[in-house]
Design an enzyme around this catalytic site. Structure first.
Site, mmCIF file in Angstrom:
data_model
loop_
_atom_site.group_PDB
_atom_site.id
_atom_site.type_symbol
_atom_site.label_atom_id
_atom_site.label_comp_id
_atom_site.label_asym_id
_atom_site.label_seq_id
_atom_site.Cartn_x
_atom_site.Cartn_y
_atom_site.Cartn_z
ATOM 1 N N TYR A 1 0.823 -1.211 0.000
ATOM 2 C CA TYR A 1 0.000 0.000 0.000
ATOM 3 C C TYR A 1 0.863 1.269 0.000
ATOM 4 O O TYR A 1 0.361 2.358 -0.265
ATOM 5 C CB TYR A 1 -0.946 0.024 1.204
ATOM 6 C CG TYR A 1 -2.028 -1.051 1.164
ATOM 7 C CD1 TYR A 1 -2.184 -1.880 0.060
ATOM 8 C CD2 TYR A 1 -2.883 -1.243 2.234
ATOM 9 C CE1 TYR A 1 -3.151 -2.863 0.020
ATOM 10 C CE2 TYR A 1 -3.867 -2.233 2.210
ATOM 11 C CZ TYR A 1 -3.995 -3.037 1.092
ATOM 12 O OH TYR A 1 -4.954 -4.010 1.064
ATOM 13 N N LYS B 1 3.374 -15.463 2.091
ATOM 14 C CA LYS B 1 3.287 -16.175 0.806
ATOM 15 C C LYS B 1 4.724 -16.489 0.391
ATOM 16 O O LYS B 1 5.194 -16.122 -0.695
ATOM 17 C CB LYS B 1 2.555 -15.276 -0.214
ATOM 18 C CG LYS B 1 2.197 -15.948 -1.512
ATOM 19 C CD LYS B 1 1.098 -16.985 -1.404
ATOM 20 C CE LYS B 1 0.867 -17.665 -2.745
ATOM 21 N NZ LYS B 1 0.050 -18.896 -2.638
ATOM 22 N N ASP C 1 -3.084 -18.159 1.342
ATOM 23 C CA ASP C 1 -4.245 -18.811 0.711
ATOM 24 C C ASP C 1 -4.803 -19.887 1.636
ATOM 25 O O ASP C 1 -6.017 -20.035 1.799
ATOM 26 C CB ASP C 1 -3.899 -19.360 -0.682
ATOM 27 C CG ASP C 1 -2.527 -19.993 -0.768
ATOM 28 O OD1 ASP C 1 -1.731 -19.858 0.181
ATOM 29 O OD2 ASP C 1 -2.235 -20.644 -1.788
ATOM 30 N N ASP D 1 -5.339 -6.898 5.814
ATOM 31 C CA ASP D 1 -6.546 -6.174 5.400
ATOM 32 C C ASP D 1 -7.621 -7.181 4.994
ATOM 33 O O ASP D 1 -8.781 -7.126 5.436
ATOM 34 C CB ASP D 1 -6.160 -5.274 4.207
ATOM 35 C CG ASP D 1 -7.220 -4.238 3.883
ATOM 36 O OD1 ASP D 1 -8.224 -4.171 4.605
ATOM 37 O OD2 ASP D 1 -7.024 -3.501 2.901
ATOM 38 N N ASP E 1 -11.079 -8.749 7.351
ATOM 39 C CA ASP E 1 -12.470 -8.614 6.885
ATOM 40 C C ASP E 1 -13.137 -9.993 6.857
ATOM 41 O O ASP E 1 -14.316 -10.135 7.217
ATOM 42 C CB ASP E 1 -12.527 -8.004 5.478
ATOM 43 C CG ASP E 1 -12.741 -6.494 5.518
ATOM 44 O OD1 ASP E 1 -12.267 -5.873 6.486
ATOM 45 O OD2 ASP E 1 -13.353 -5.951 4.589
#
Ligand code: NAD
Length: 360
Positions: free
Chosen positions: A141, A192, A224, A248, A252
């Site tokens: 980001y 990852k 994942d 992030d 959620d």
């Protein structure tokens, strides 16, 4: 000296939910003699409308000078077409990075009264209590270079950069281990590392930090798989530590395990526990102005503020108890409503928490 809190209601449902959180905070202030003073300013679209930028320099200075910040949410369709650098979300990213708020704590706790509101079976989520520790000021980001351009052949292309330095990983890993230590002593680091160089460094540094926390059991999981495990068997997790983008998304996802994103508070802390506190959800433009948003995530953010920034655990506990009592009474905003419960709006929910707190 009194404790200064800067309140930034923001956009969309932000001012509606903040009005309820402020009522609760003011009562807690009176009831427990907390010596708190509030001041108010704008962030996001509201700041763009008032000052022409999503975070004014003067607001940033007030945030620096404050002891803690309470934020609603920013963004909305009204500002979707303005220049990207002036969008509401840029103000949020700027205040986080300028204040060095690198550690985002996102608890996902299922209130037993809301087991029916979760999209998963009650036995899968009953007793759920996860803490997601998300790195907040680095990664994709913020990474440079980032660019959108048109190639010589006329095709459009864009790219972002995902950088992490050793020190950025080390300090967020330490927060994760510190949190695990005062909970169930289990930390899962999510990355990852099978694909990304930044994740390979992440995993190596987490392993190094783990040596200082021999009492905490550390595990590593690819993002994942973590996304799958969160809906398959979420209670296997205690503390999860991960990078900015993965955190992030996973937080959620975790929010839905608890019934609604409208229940989830968060804290963003700097190295000295100065913090900005906000609900995990956004400005919900689809329901803004209707008086139906759930204010509990923002009210629970007040509780986190009192606990983490000021160590006022009695008042923090009392706010959490008041929220629980209101749920016991069967009061529900639309997002957590289920059969047999009483549907209420934003202000009625806030008033009920105030009454429950008053009666403790
Ligand atoms: P959102 O979280 O605002 O809304 C997602 C869904 O959840 C919507 O259906 C909304 O009605 C519902 N919802 C959210 N909070 C609720 C609450 N308190 N009570 C009841 N229902 C609630 O996410 P989005 O729709 O992807 O984004 C809307 C805007 O918010 C965008 O401009 C986005 O950039 C911004 N945003 C801001 C933040 C922030 O300020 N921290 C975070 C995420 C998104």
């Amino acid at each position: 000296m009194s404790k200064q809190i800067l309140v930034l209601p923001g956009d969309g449902i932000g001012p509606e939910i903040m009005a309820e959180a402020v009522k609760v905070l003011q009562l807690a202030n009176d009831k427990y003699s907390l010596d708190i003073e509030l001041s108010f300013d704008e962030l996001g679209g509201a700041a763009y409308d008032k000052y022409g930028v999503p975070l004014a320099d003067a607001t940033l200075e007030r945030a620096r000078a404050a002891d803690a910040i309470l934020l609603g949410a920013v963004g909305g369709p009204k500002w979707d077409t303005i220049e990207p650098a002036l969008r509401p979300e840029r103000g949020l990213l700027k205040i986080r990075s300028q204040l060095g708020l690198f550690a985002n704590l996102r608890p996902a706790i299922l209130y037993p009264q809301l087991a029916d509101a979760s999209s998963l079976k009650p036995e899968v989520v009953a007793g759920l209590d996860i803490l997601i520790v998300r790195e907040l000021t680095g990664g994709i980001y913020f990474g440079q270079p980032r660019e959108s351009k048109v190639l010589e052949n006329g095709e459009r292309m864009a790219y972002d950069t995902l950088p992490y330095s050793e020190s950025e990983i080390r300090r967020i890993a330490q927060v994760g281990f510190d949190m695990a230590r005062v909970r169930n002593k289990k930390l899962c680091s999510v990355d990852k590392a099978n694909v990304l160089a930044s994740s390979q460094l992440w995993r190596a540094v987490v392993e190094e930090v783990a040596k200082d926390y021999p009492d905490v059991a550390v595990s590593h999981m690819y993002v994942d798989n973590a996304a799958m495990q969160l809906v398959r068997a979420p209670k296997q997790f205690d503390v999860m530590v991960t990078d900015n983008m993965f955190g992030d998304i996973l937080s959620d996802e975790a929010s839905m395990l608890t019934g609604s994103i409208g229940m989830l508070p968060s804290a963003s802390l700097d190295a000295n526990n100065k913090g900005m506190y906000e609900p995990c959800h956004g400005s919900a433009p689809d329901i803004a102005g209707q008086g139906i948003a759930n204010p509990l995530a923002t009210i629970l953010s007040v509780s986190m503020l009192l606990r983490y920034s000021f160590n006022l655990s009695q008042a923090a506990d009392a706010i959490e108890t008041a929220v629980s009592k209101v749920l016991d009474q069967g009061l529900r905003t639309g997002d957590i409503h289920s059969a047999g419960m009483t549907r209420v709006g934003t202000a009625a929910m806030g008033d009920a928490v105030v009454e429950a707190l008053r009666s403790l």
